[in-house]
Design a protein around this motif. Structure first.
Motif, PDB file in Angstrom:
ATOM      1  N   LEU A 183       0.833  -1.212   0.000  1.00  0.00           N
ATOM      2  CA  LEU A 183       0.000   0.000   0.000  1.00  0.00           C
ATOM      3  C   LEU A 183       0.867   1.263   0.000  1.00  0.00           C
ATOM      4  N   ALA A 184       2.002   1.196   0.700  1.00  0.00           N
ATOM      5  CA  ALA A 184       2.923   2.336   0.701  1.00  0.00           C
ATOM      6  C   ALA A 184       3.504   2.556  -0.697  1.00  0.00           C
ATOM      7  N   PHE A 185       3.788   1.478  -1.419  1.00  0.00           N
ATOM      8  CA  PHE A 185       4.267   1.611  -2.798  1.00  0.00           C
ATOM      9  C   PHE A 185       3.195   2.284  -3.659  1.00  0.00           C
ATOM     10  N   ILE A 186       1.946   1.898  -3.461  1.00  0.00           N
ATOM     11  CA  ILE A 186       0.850   2.548  -4.191  1.00  0.00           C
ATOM     12  C   ILE A 186       0.827   4.040  -3.859  1.00  0.00           C
ATOM     13  N   GLY A 187       0.934   4.372  -2.575  1.00  0.00           N
ATOM     14  CA  GLY A 187       0.944   5.769  -2.151  1.00  0.00           C
ATOM     15  C   GLY A 187       2.074   6.555  -2.788  1.00  0.00           C
ATOM     16  N   TYR A 188       3.242   5.951  -2.869  1.00  0.00           N
ATOM     17  CA  TYR A 188       4.375   6.628  -3.501  1.00  0.00           C
ATOM     18  C   TYR A 188       4.086   6.866  -4.982  1.00  0.00           C
ATOM     19  N   GLY A 189       3.491   5.881  -5.643  1.00  0.00           N
ATOM     20  CA  GLY A 189       3.117   6.045  -7.048  1.00  0.00           C
ATOM     21  C   GLY A 189       2.129   7.187  -7.238  1.00  0.00           C
ATOM     22  N   VAL A 190       1.174   7.305  -6.317  1.00  0.00           N
ATOM     23  CA  VAL A 190       0.190   8.394  -6.390  1.00  0.00           C
ATOM     24  C   VAL A 190       0.879   9.751  -6.190  1.00  0.00           C
ATOM     25  N   ILE A 191       1.780   9.832  -5.220  1.00  0.00           N
ATOM     26  CA  ILE A 191       2.522  11.079  -4.994  1.00  0.00           C
ATOM     27  C   ILE A 191       3.302  11.458  -6.255  1.00  0.00           C
ATOM     28  N   PHE A 192       3.968  10.488  -6.824  1.00  0.00           N
ATOM     29  CA  PHE A 192       4.745  10.694  -8.043  1.00  0.00           C
ATOM     30  C   PHE A 192       3.838  11.229  -9.155  1.00  0.00           C
ATOM     31  N   PHE A 193       2.671  10.626  -9.322  1.00  0.00           N
ATOM     32  CA  PHE A 193       1.707  11.026 -10.352  1.00  0.00           C
ATOM     33  C   PHE A 193       1.240  12.470 -10.141  1.00  0.00           C
ATOM     34  N   VAL A 194       0.848  12.784  -8.915  1.00  0.00           N
ATOM     35  CA  VAL A 194       0.319  14.112  -8.606  1.00  0.00           C
ATOM     36  C   VAL A 194       1.385  15.186  -8.827  1.00  0.00           C
ATOM     37  N   ARG A 195       2.607  14.921  -8.419  1.00  0.00           N
ATOM     38  CA  ARG A 195       3.681  15.910  -8.571  1.00  0.00           C
ATOM     39  C   ARG A 195       3.934  16.252 -10.035  1.00  0.00           C
ATOM     40  N   ASN A 196       3.667  15.310 -10.921  1.00  0.00           N
ATOM     41  CA  ASN A 196       3.845  15.572 -12.348  1.00  0.00           C
ATOM     42  C   ASN A 196       2.946  16.713 -12.817  1.00  0.00           C
ATOM     43  N   PHE A 197       1.787  16.863 -12.196  1.00  0.00           N
ATOM     44  CA  PHE A 197       0.809  17.858 -12.633  1.00  0.00           C
ATOM     45  C   PHE A 197       0.795  19.117 -11.772  1.00  0.00           C
ATOM     46  N   THR A 198       1.739  19.204 -10.842  1.00  0.00           N
ATOM     47  CA  THR A 198       1.816  20.385  -9.988  1.00  0.00           C
ATOM     48  C   THR A 198       3.061  21.182 -10.348  1.00  0.00           C
ATOM     49  N   GLY A 199       3.215  22.299  -9.713  1.00  0.00           N
ATOM     50  CA  GLY A 199       4.395  23.126  -9.937  1.00  0.00           C
ATOM     51  C   GLY A 199       5.691  22.419  -9.581  1.00  0.00           C
ATOM     52  N   ALA A 200       5.603  21.414  -8.719  1.00  0.00           N
ATOM     53  CA  ALA A 200       6.798  20.685  -8.304  1.00  0.00           C
ATOM     54  C   ALA A 200       7.418  19.943  -9.489  1.00  0.00           C
ATOM     55  N   PHE A 201       6.581  19.306 -10.283  1.00  0.00           N
ATOM     56  CA  PHE A 201       6.946  18.553 -11.478  1.00  0.00           C
ATOM     57  C   PHE A 201       7.921  17.416 -11.197  1.00  0.00           C
ATOM     58  N   LEU A 202       9.058  17.720 -10.589  1.00  0.00           N
ATOM     59  CA  LEU A 202      10.052  16.681 -10.342  1.00  0.00           C
ATOM     60  C   LEU A 202       9.607  15.772  -9.200  1.00  0.00           C
ATOM     61  N   GLU A 203      10.266  14.651  -9.100  1.00  0.00           N
ATOM     62  CA  GLU A 203       9.914  13.664  -8.095  1.00  0.00           C
ATOM     63  C   GLU A 203      10.120  14.198  -6.674  1.00  0.00           C
ATOM     64  N   LEU A 204       9.450  13.562  -5.737  1.00  0.00           N
ATOM     65  CA  LEU A 204       9.576  13.874  -4.326  1.00  0.00           C
ATOM     66  C   LEU A 204      11.048  13.815  -3.925  1.00  0.00           C
ATOM     67  N   GLY A 205      11.519  14.851  -3.236  1.00  0.00           N
ATOM     68  CA  GLY A 205      12.889  14.868  -2.734  1.00  0.00           C
ATOM     69  C   GLY A 205      13.935  15.268  -3.752  1.00  0.00           C
ATOM     70  N   ILE A 206      13.511  15.642  -4.944  1.00  0.00           N
ATOM     71  CA  ILE A 206      14.446  16.111  -5.969  1.00  0.00           C
ATOM     72  C   ILE A 206      14.245  17.610  -6.113  1.00  0.00           C
ATOM     73  N   GLY A 207      15.297  18.358  -5.876  1.00  0.00           N
ATOM     74  CA  GLY A 207      15.210  19.817  -5.916  1.00  0.00           C
ATOM     75  C   GLY A 207      16.358  20.420  -6.703  1.00  0.00           C
ATOM     76  N   PRO A 208      16.606  21.694  -6.468  1.00  0.00           N
ATOM     77  CA  PRO A 208      17.635  22.409  -7.239  1.00  0.00           C
ATOM     78  C   PRO A 208      19.046  21.852  -7.054  1.00  0.00           C
ATOM     79  N   ASP A 209      19.301  21.165  -5.954  1.00  0.00           N
ATOM     80  CA  ASP A 209      20.633  20.565  -5.768  1.00  0.00           C
ATOM     81  C   ASP A 209      20.845  19.374  -6.707  1.00  0.00           C
ATOM     82  N   GLN A 210      19.749  18.742  -7.125  1.00  0.00           N
ATOM     83  CA  GLN A 210      19.856  17.590  -8.021  1.00  0.00           C
ATOM     84  C   GLN A 210      19.571  17.978  -9.478  1.00  0.00           C
TER      85      GLN A 210
END
Length: 167
Positions: free
Chosen positions: A28-55
């Motif tokens: 279920l946690a893997f599913i949750g991570y997939g959902v977070i990944f999906f949602v971030r694609n359509f938000t201003g964040a765009f990049l994956e969780l935990g990936i920012g300007p340093d990466q």
């Protein structure tokens, strides 16, 4: 008839039930991570969780401005990968809850093989380019630790219910 007897005997094990439940929880946690990944694609964040300007030193808008085609390609990869992460979580959860909990060795082997294959292929690519941040992989590490604990708990009673043969 033997399978019914073994299934009945092994489902009585608290360790098997608890191990299967932890495996399912991790799924279920893997599913949750997939959902977070999906949602971030359509938000201003765009990049994956935990990936920012340093990466990645460019923003969503800068990627889009540089190449709209590249932006859409990366977006499609995010969508596809989020689906595969969630699908692996769904399969793992169902196998653990409906198969492992009932003492089915084939379900255990499949429930373990699916995330192991995914992680064995995906994780190494994070390290050479500094994409191995705790913010990015921390939830996956946590889910994996829970899964491994559950798999370890479930294995001994699963094999014991089969006369220790493991087949």
């Amino acid at each position: 008839m033997t399978t019914s007897h073994l299934t009945s005997a092994t489902t009585e094990s608290a360790a098997l039930r608890n191990g299967a439940a932890l495996m399912a929880l991790a799924g279920l946690a893997f599913i949750g991570y997939g959902v977070i990944f999906f949602v971030r694609n359509f938000t201003g964040a765009f990049l994956e969780l935990g990936i920012g300007p340093d990466q990645v030193n460019v923003s969503r808008d800068e990627i889009r401005g540089f190449s709209g085609d590249l932006y859409h390609y990366v977006s499609h990869l995010h969508i596809a990968l989020s689906a595969f992460i969630a699908a692996t979580g769904l399969a793992t959860t169902a196998l653990a809850w409906f198969g492992v909990r009932r003492g089915l060795l084939w379900a255990y082997v499949t429930a373990v093989a699916a995330p192991v294959l995914s992680l064995a292929v995906a994780l190494p690519a994070h390290y050479p380019w500094g994409l191995d941040t705790i913010g990015h992989l921390g939830l996956i590490y946590l889910a994996t630790a829970i899964f491994v604990l559950g798999a370890a708990l479930a294995l001994k009673p699963l094999l014991a219910g089969r006369g220790g043969a493991g087949a």
